[in-house]
Design a protein around this motif. Structure first.
Motif: not given
Length: 188
Positions: A26, A28-29, A37, A46, A48, A79, A102-104, A106
């Protein structure tokens, strides 16, 4: 100790080892407004977690009209879960409406971890519960409340919603036209 670890440990009893694994998948973005997204027809991987801002999921009809399926607010997970878990293209587009933090994650790797770590599996269960509760609440609002009541609920949840996102987005979320929303606002 990392503040996110403290949060996850207090609510979900995550071990330090599992927290380390989650950190690896993960990031942070900060996303600008109108950032897509996930898109219709593309296979996503992904998910989020929204920390700040507002996002939406929507479809576009053949005539080009957009319909918001949902709006997402801080602490929501965003997502195409169905697309990821079924390994198929997304049926919806997911887009930020405002600047979002957001926290992205996988999600494919996350699912792998759920099979090996019981605490991550329990976290996944809690996330699914939250998603389902939000989904059920949204469905009940659409079938039991009139447009004015749905608008008031939205205002109660996000008091300054009218100054954050465009009126046509609010109307689409409420499943009404912008003209109907204007009438509701005049009545209130």
């Amino acid at each position: 100790m990392h503040p996110n670890f403290e949060y996850l440990k207090s609510y979900f009893n995550i071990s330090e080892e599992s927290f380390y694994l989650l950190q690896q998948i993960s990031s942070k973005k900060i996303l600008k407004a109108n950032t897509k997204i996930a898109e219709v027809g593309k296979k996503p991987n992904k998910i989020y977690q929204l920390n700040s801002g507002i996002a939406r999921s929507f479809i576009v009809t053949e005539s080009g009209k957009e319909w918001n399926k949902n709006l997402y607010f801080p602490t929501d997970f965003i997502g195409p879960l169905t697309a990821i878990t079924s390994n198929k293209p997304s049926l919806l587009t997911y887009e930020t409406l405002t600047k979002c933090e957001v926290y992205e994650v996988d999600f494919v790797k996350f699912l792998e971890y759920t099979r090996k770590h019981i605490d991550i599996s329990n976290l996944y269960n809690k996330i699914l519960e939250k998603v389902y509760i939000n989904y059920e609440k949204r469905q009940l609002e659409l079938i039991t409340l009139n447009a004015t009541e749905r608008y008031r609920n939205l205002q109660k949840n996000i008091p300054n919603i009218d100054s954050i996102i465009p009126q046509f987005q609010i109307a689409s979320y409420l499943n009404i036209t912008p003209v109907q929303l204007s009438r509701i606002k005049k009545q209130i």
